[in-house]
Design a protein around this motif. Structure first.
Motif, PDB file in Angstrom:
ATOM      1  N   SER A 151       5.535   4.213  -7.283  1.00 54.58           N
ATOM      2  CA  SER A 151       6.095   4.988  -6.288  1.00 54.58           C
ATOM      3  C   SER A 151       6.935   6.203  -7.181  1.00 54.58           C
ATOM      4  N   PRO A 174       0.868  -1.138   0.035  1.00 54.21           N
ATOM      5  CA  PRO A 174       0.080   0.073  -0.052  1.00 54.21           C
ATOM      6  C   PRO A 174       1.070   1.320   0.041  1.00 54.21           C
ATOM      7  N   SER A 175       1.619   1.332  -1.165  1.00 54.91           N
ATOM      8  CA  SER A 175       2.500   2.566  -1.162  1.00 54.91           C
ATOM      9  C   SER A 175       2.272   2.957  -2.692  1.00 54.91           C
ATOM     10  N   GLU A 222      -7.132   2.339   0.625  1.00 57.39           N
ATOM     11  CA  GLU A 222      -7.415   2.654  -1.032  1.00 57.39           C
ATOM     12  C   GLU A 222      -7.221   1.354  -1.726  1.00 57.39           C
ATOM     13  N   GLN A 248       7.403   5.717   6.029  1.00 55.26           N
ATOM     14  CA  GLN A 248       5.977   6.016   5.635  1.00 55.26           C
ATOM     15  C   GLN A 248       5.475   7.143   6.517  1.00 55.26           C
ATOM     16  N   GLU A 279      -0.514   8.620   6.029  1.00 54.26           N
ATOM     17  CA  GLU A 279      -0.780   8.523   4.627  1.00 54.26           C
ATOM     18  C   GLU A 279      -0.913   6.959   4.319  1.00 54.26           C
ATOM     19  N   ARG A 319      -4.166   5.692   4.973  1.00 55.13           N
ATOM     20  CA  ARG A 319      -5.061   6.014   3.809  1.00 55.13           C
ATOM     21  C   ARG A 319      -4.874   5.002   2.726  1.00 55.13           C
ATOM     22  N   LYS A 320      -3.741   4.931   2.278  1.00 56.90           N
ATOM     23  CA  LYS A 320      -3.446   3.986   1.149  1.00 56.90           C
ATOM     24  C   LYS A 320      -3.649   2.383   1.510  1.00 56.90           C
ATOM     25  N   ASN A 345       0.634   4.920  -6.008  1.00 52.79           N
ATOM     26  CA  ASN A 345      -0.367   4.735  -6.701  1.00 52.79           C
ATOM     27  C   ASN A 345      -0.610   3.456  -7.491  1.00 52.79           C
ATOM     28  N   ASP A 363       1.157  -4.630   4.063  1.00 48.25           N
ATOM     29  CA  ASP A 363       1.635  -3.182   4.607  1.00 48.25           C
ATOM     30  C   ASP A 363       2.888  -3.361   5.414  1.00 48.25           C
TER      31      ASP A 363
END
Length: 330
Positions: free
Chosen positions: A201, A13-14, A63, A52, A56, A59-60, A16, A44
């Protein structure tokens, strides 16, 4: 008891999540939901190998969960969970660390590349040890198959080595996993640099199409994607940019690259990219719309992830307990 073969895979989860993650991984996962017993993880703990921002990262994580679900992964047909909420991943990593060898990890290409760029002195132990955590992810569930791209094959081979070594030292414990070879789209390259893999990334937004990009942004990025010299729309070694775009087109539509070459014979790059942009918009727009809806209700996402983690904890317990007992910790 489920007699289907087990599959394990996950995404960090890093950054987009982009079109490469979709056609190279998530789209394939959706297609195999009925055939296998699937464990799809949000890895994660792996994300922590580089610094990190906690807010954020949270949130990721949500997402990625929303994109999994919006893409068609069904919690009734597969297990979707957060790696960090199943403590067995970290515990088995320590047990495997004690049979892994320093030389094996120091030869891992990804670590060598990052250490070369940023310096070994500043690299975290977690970054060095990341492949052992990946091995634990897979071996905990006695996964038979692991969908991998080219950049993870070396890590999967280490997983196989550690499984065999543990079995030889302590008796048959872990399934030795096999690679599940992905179809077209397993390796999507950057839109602005077709010699580099598309990266979630990347500091260059023009290099990737994010799954959550709005339709106009998708069209603009594909319109501006670099092309090769000449005008012929063919997949060839000397035309890496058009080859990459053809691969994306094929992966989304299910058409073959030769079919697309024939379809665009005698037509220009502009027309080809305009059509490709619409194909990508059509594929991603409903996923984006559904993911944004899910993100408006983070409590529901957290409940789904916790339910998945509970199922994963039960599935992981036998392998962890067996490994502990055989090493004398039972």
């Amino acid at each position: 008891m489920d007699q289907r073969q087990r599959v394990f895979s996950g995404i960090q989860p890093s950054g987009n999540l982009h079109i490469g993650n979709y056609v190279g991984a998530i789209k394939n996962w959706v297609a195999i939901q009925e055939r296998y017993e699937n464990y799809f993880c949000i890895v994660d703990l792996h994300a922590l190998t580089v610094p990190q921002d906690p807010k954020e990262l949270r949130r990721k994580i949500r997402e990625v969960a929303a994109i999994y679900l919006a893409s068609g992964l069904d919690p009734q047909r597969c297990v979707i969970f957060r790696q960090s909420h199943v403590s067995a991943h970290a515990e088995l990593t320590w047990l495997l660390n004690c049979i892994a060898r320093f030389g094996e990890l120091s030869r891992m290409t990804q670590f060598k590349d990052k250490a070369r760029k940023e310096g070994t002195e500043s690299a975290s132990v977690g970054l060095f040890d990341y492949p052992v955590l990946m091995a634990s992810d897979i071996l905990l569930y006695n996964a038979h198959l692991v969908p991998v791209g080219d950049d993870q094959r070396q890590h999967l081979e280490l997983t196989r080595t550690l499984a065999r070594r543990f079995n030889n030292l302590y008796g048959e414990t872990f399934v030795v996993p096999e690679a599940m070879i992905l179809k077209t789209g397993a390796r999507v390259m950057a839109l602005d640099a077709p010699n580099e893999k598309m990266s979630k990334s990347s500091p260059r937004p023009a290099s990737y199409v994010a799954i959550l990009d709005d339709p106009d942004t998708v069209r603009r990025k594909i319109r501006r994607a670099v092309t090769d010299s000449g005008t012929e729309i063919v997949a060839r070694e000397d035309k890496p940019a058009i080859t990459n775009l053809l691969d994306i087109y094929a992966a989304i539509t299910g058409k073959t690259v030769p079919e697309l070459e024939e379809q665009y014979r005698g037509r220009g790059y502009g027309e080809f990219k305009k059509d490709l942009a619409e194909v990508v918009v059509e594929a991603l727009a409903p996923i984006r719309e559904r993911a944004l809806e899910l993100l408006e209700n983070p409590g529901e996402l957290e409940e789904l992830l916790e339910a998945g983690a509970e199922r994963a904890r039960k599935a992981a317990a036998p392998a962890l307990h067996a490994a502990r007992a055989k090493m004398g910790l039972g």
